[in-house]
Design a protein around this motif. Structure first.
Motif, PDB file in Angstrom:
ATOM      1  N   LEU A   1      -8.444   1.539   2.944  1.00 42.38           N
ATOM      2  CA  LEU A   1      -9.332   2.015   3.993  1.00 42.38           C
ATOM      3  C   LEU A   1      -8.868   3.394   4.466  1.00 42.38           C
ATOM      4  N   PRO A   2      -9.786   4.287   4.781  1.00 43.51           N
ATOM      5  CA  PRO A   2      -9.392   5.659   5.141  1.00 43.51           C
ATOM      6  C   PRO A   2      -8.667   5.724   6.476  1.00 43.51           C
ATOM      7  N   GLY A   3      -7.856   6.788   6.604  1.00 44.40           N
ATOM      8  CA  GLY A   3      -7.279   7.114   7.902  1.00 44.40           C
ATOM      9  C   GLY A   3      -5.871   6.630   8.169  1.00 44.40           C
ATOM     10  N   PHE A   4      -5.289   5.827   7.266  1.00 42.18           N
ATOM     11  CA  PHE A   4      -3.934   5.341   7.516  1.00 42.18           C
ATOM     12  C   PHE A   4      -2.899   6.414   7.176  1.00 42.18           C
ATOM     13  N   LYS A   5      -1.849   6.486   7.974  1.00 42.91           N
ATOM     14  CA  LYS A   5      -0.703   7.364   7.719  1.00 42.91           C
ATOM     15  C   LYS A   5       0.553   6.507   7.712  1.00 42.91           C
ATOM     16  N   SER A   6       1.537   6.928   6.925  1.00 42.53           N
ATOM     17  CA  SER A   6       2.814   6.216   6.934  1.00 42.53           C
ATOM     18  C   SER A   6       3.380   6.176   8.345  1.00 42.53           C
ATOM     19  N   PHE A   7       3.919   5.036   8.721  1.00 45.87           N
ATOM     20  CA  PHE A   7       4.534   4.745  10.020  1.00 45.87           C
ATOM     21  C   PHE A   7       3.517   4.356  11.092  1.00 45.87           C
ATOM     22  N   ASP A   8       2.218   4.338  10.748  1.00 44.48           N
ATOM     23  CA  ASP A   8       1.235   3.798  11.689  1.00 44.48           C
ATOM     24  C   ASP A   8       1.506   2.311  11.898  1.00 44.48           C
ATOM     25  N   VAL A   9       1.480   1.861  13.154  1.00 43.41           N
ATOM     26  CA  VAL A   9       1.654   0.438  13.456  1.00 43.41           C
ATOM     27  C   VAL A   9       0.337  -0.288  13.195  1.00 43.41           C
ATOM     28  N   VAL A  10       0.424  -1.424  12.481  1.00 48.47           N
ATOM     29  CA  VAL A  10      -0.762  -2.247  12.218  1.00 48.47           C
ATOM     30  C   VAL A  10      -0.492  -3.657  12.730  1.00 48.47           C
ATOM     31  N   ASN A  11      -1.475  -4.241  13.360  1.00 48.87           N
ATOM     32  CA  ASN A  11      -1.352  -5.596  13.891  1.00 48.87           C
ATOM     33  C   ASN A  11      -1.723  -6.634  12.841  1.00 48.87           C
ATOM     34  N   LYS A  12      -1.211  -7.833  13.010  1.00 52.67           N
ATOM     35  CA  LYS A  12      -1.536  -8.931  12.112  1.00 52.67           C
ATOM     36  C   LYS A  12      -3.051  -9.147  12.076  1.00 52.67           C
ATOM     37  N   GLY A  13      -3.583  -9.276  10.858  1.00 51.70           N
ATOM     38  CA  GLY A  13      -5.009  -9.506  10.696  1.00 51.70           C
ATOM     39  C   GLY A  13      -5.845  -8.261  10.520  1.00 51.70           C
ATOM     40  N   LYS A  14      -5.255  -7.093  10.681  1.00 47.94           N
ATOM     41  CA  LYS A  14      -6.019  -5.842  10.524  1.00 47.94           C
ATOM     42  C   LYS A  14      -6.379  -5.648   9.052  1.00 47.94           C
ATOM     43  N   ILE A  15      -7.611  -5.237   8.792  1.00 47.10           N
ATOM     44  CA  ILE A  15      -8.038  -4.965   7.418  1.00 47.10           C
ATOM     45  C   ILE A  15      -7.430  -3.631   6.977  1.00 47.10           C
ATOM     46  N   LEU A  16      -6.723  -3.673   5.849  1.00 43.21           N
ATOM     47  CA  LEU A  16      -6.038  -2.485   5.356  1.00 43.21           C
ATOM     48  C   LEU A  16      -6.710  -1.882   4.126  1.00 43.21           C
TER      49      LEU A  16
ATOM     50  N   GLU B   1      -9.419  -2.883   0.324  1.00 45.78           N
ATOM     51  CA  GLU B   1     -10.191  -3.811  -0.492  1.00 45.78           C
ATOM     52  C   GLU B   1      -9.575  -3.850  -1.879  1.00 45.78           C
ATOM     53  N   HIS B   2      -9.261  -5.036  -2.350  1.00 43.57           N
ATOM     54  CA  HIS B   2      -8.633  -5.213  -3.661  1.00 43.57           C
ATOM     55  C   HIS B   2      -9.503  -6.159  -4.470  1.00 43.57           C
ATOM     56  N   ASN B   3     -10.080  -5.626  -5.537  1.00 44.01           N
ATOM     57  CA  ASN B   3     -11.031  -6.399  -6.354  1.00 44.01           C
ATOM     58  C   ASN B   3     -12.128  -6.999  -5.475  1.00 44.01           C
ATOM     59  N   ASP B   4     -12.645  -6.143  -4.581  1.00 41.48           N
ATOM     60  CA  ASP B   4     -13.769  -6.463  -3.688  1.00 41.48           C
ATOM     61  C   ASP B   4     -13.445  -7.527  -2.640  1.00 41.48           C
ATOM     62  N   LYS B   5     -12.179  -7.783  -2.403  1.00 43.06           N
ATOM     63  CA  LYS B   5     -11.771  -8.708  -1.348  1.00 43.06           C
ATOM     64  C   LYS B   5     -10.951  -7.955  -0.300  1.00 43.06           C
ATOM     65  N   ALA B   6     -11.193  -8.287   0.968  1.00 38.61           N
ATOM     66  CA  ALA B   6     -10.467  -7.617   2.046  1.00 38.61           C
ATOM     67  C   ALA B   6      -8.992  -8.013   2.018  1.00 38.61           C
ATOM     68  N   VAL B   7      -8.132  -7.027   2.256  1.00 36.11           N
ATOM     69  CA  VAL B   7      -6.689  -7.260   2.343  1.00 36.11           C
ATOM     70  C   VAL B   7      -6.280  -7.087   3.798  1.00 36.11           C
ATOM     71  N   LEU B   8      -5.654  -8.111   4.367  1.00 33.63           N
ATOM     72  CA  LEU B   8      -5.277  -8.101   5.776  1.00 33.63           C
ATOM     73  C   LEU B   8      -3.774  -7.972   5.940  1.00 33.63           C
ATOM     74  N   ALA B   9      -3.354  -7.323   7.017  1.00 31.83           N
ATOM     75  CA  ALA B   9      -1.925  -7.283   7.357  1.00 31.83           C
ATOM     76  C   ALA B   9      -1.471  -8.684   7.736  1.00 31.83           C
ATOM     77  N   GLN B  10      -0.376  -9.149   7.109  1.00 25.28           N
ATOM     78  CA  GLN B  10       0.099 -10.512   7.337  1.00 25.28           C
ATOM     79  C   GLN B  10       0.961 -10.640   8.580  1.00 25.28           C
ATOM     80  N   GLN B  11       1.407  -9.513   9.116  1.00 26.31           N
ATOM     81  CA  GLN B  11       2.221  -9.526  10.329  1.00 26.31           C
ATOM     82  C   GLN B  11       2.185  -8.141  10.961  1.00 26.31           C
ATOM     83  N   LYS B  12       2.560  -8.083  12.216  1.00 20.77           N
ATOM     84  CA  LYS B  12       2.637  -6.780  12.870  1.00 20.77           C
ATOM     85  C   LYS B  12       3.794  -6.002  12.260  1.00 20.77           C
ATOM     86  N   SER B  13       3.530  -4.781  11.860  1.00 24.42           N
ATOM     87  CA  SER B  13       4.526  -3.967  11.158  1.00 24.42           C
ATOM     88  C   SER B  13       4.022  -2.535  11.132  1.00 24.42           C
TER      89      SER B  13
END
Length: 401
Positions: A259-274, A276-288
């Motif tokens: 997904l556009p707009g991510f930069k290294s060291f950006d904090v992402v919350n659990k469940g955020k869509i990061l 699409e891999h083979n047309d399936k959404a990829v979600l953050a598994q934990q806050k990191s």
């Protein structure tokens, strides 16, 4: 000796400056990935300035081009990733090939390997290996290292974030190969591929490294303090240690869109869509924090997730390694030596799960799964040539740990 930019493709070596006999040997790589020219440009600029201003050199300074053909083509690689080939097994297989069987990156590896072997045979230590890279996304400049204390101590001198543990997720990086020989090796990611700031950050890092390593004196480098500030400002005064906790792999033929707009060291919350891999959404598994999100067509790593390493954990890991706690690991059930000299253990998966990965990390071990029931654990401390660096000011400085 300096080779100018219009000679790219004719010379593996960007330059070689030789000074006093008792100094270090510092080797800088640029362009291991052909779509990352910033490091190669930075090395040229620093070499030219040293010669133009007649800055006294102590020891040897080498600048080495990585994937020359890919640099000319402005592609990450032509046949396969040059920075995933540096294992003993892969190198031996490449050496055994007939000339007409060699792929482009096979030839590049053999050439670089020959240059490195010659340097190690003819020059004197301590040896410093520094590899310049850039990323496809916007990022703070940062350092990646294999977690040996010599790498940690030297890296801590620079005012940028330091990433531990990438070797656990990647097979065959050049610096891992060098580190396995016991030498200090540091990767520096200076910014986004095409940004001028990435060149400037690499230049600043190189000047600092040359002074910290003892090849130059700070008083001879005009604006030396400014190079430190350049990195400190670019890193937004973030000089923390981080550890990689997840890698999202991309298989051959997979369709992956970050997904556009991510930069290294950006904090992402659990469940955020990061992505699409083979047309399936990829979600953050934990806050990191997200790390090196992929915004280019070539690459096997979609993104990484990292978390900050507590200062107490860093201090404890130094203590445990100094008292040789890792030597006691084979008394545990399910743990045995594969190669004691190289610090390699074979660990039963159930034992590893019981002890937990963070404890092995504290002791300097990184794992690679070899089958469903066993894990190979390797320590960089066992092979580190600490004695080679023990006389340097930064090694003796306790604050640099």
């Amino acid at each position: 000796m300096i080779t100018t930019e219009n000679q790219i493709g004719k010379s593996r070596t960007i330059g070689h400056l030789k000074g006093g006999k008792n100094g270090p040997t510092m080797i800088f790589f640029g362009g291991i990935h052909g779509n990352e020219p910033s490091g190669e440009k930075a090395i040229q600029e620093v070499f030219l300035k040293i010669e133009k201003e007649k800055i006294p050199v102590n020891g040897n300074i080498y600048g080495i081009r990585g994937n020359v053909a890919a640099l000319l083509a402005r592609e990450r690689f032509l046949d396969r990733d040059l920075n995933r080939l540096w294992t003993d097994e892969k190198i031996e297989k490449i050496k055994a090939k007939a000339e007409n069987e060699l792929l482009n990156e096979d030839k590049e590896l053999l050439s670089i390997h020959q240059v490195l072997s010659a340097i190690l045979k003819t020059a004197s230590g301590p040896f410093y290996f520094i590899d310049f890279h850039t990323t496809s996304s916007k990022t703070l400049p940062f350092i990646t290292i294999n977690d040996a204390l010599i790498n940690r101590k030297f890296s801590k001198l620079f005012p940028v974030p330091i990433i531990l543990g990438i070797e656990e997720y990647l097979e065959g990086p050049l610096l891992s190969f060098i580190n396995e020989q016991g030498y200090l090796s540091v990767g520096f990611e200076s910014g986004q591929h095409t940004a001028r700031e990435a060149v400037d950050n690499s230049i600043a890092f190189m000047w600092l490294a040359l002074v910290y390593g003892g090849a130059l004196k700070s008083k001879d480098v005009n604006g030396f303090e400014g190079h430190y500030l350049q990195l400190q400002n670019s890193a937004k005064e973030n000089a923390s240690f981080f550890e990689i906790i997840y890698r999202h792999p991309i298989g051959t033929g997979d369709k992956f869109d970050m997904l556009p707009g991510f930069k290294s060291f950006d904090v992402v919350n659990k469940g955020k869509i990061l992505a699409e891999h083979n047309d399936k959404a990829v979600l953050a598994q934990q806050k990191s924090s997200i790390f090196m999100p992929l915004y280019q067509s070539q690459g096997e790593d979609g993104y990484f997730l990292i978390r900050k390493t507590p200062k107490f954990a860093l201090w404890l890991s130094v203590l445990l390694r100094k008292i040789r706690m890792p030597a006691l690991l084979p008394i545990l059930p399910g743990v045995s030596w594969v190669d004691k000299e190289k610090g390699t253990l074979l660990v039963n998966e159930r034992t590893a799960r019981f002890m937990a990965k963070p404890l092995f990390h504290l002791l300097g071990y990184r794992n690679r799964v070899i089958n469903k029931s066993e894990i190979l654990m390797t320590s960089r401390e066992a092979t580190a040539k600490n004695r080679m660096y023990s006389g340097t000011w930064w090694y003796q400085n306790k604050k640099s740990v």
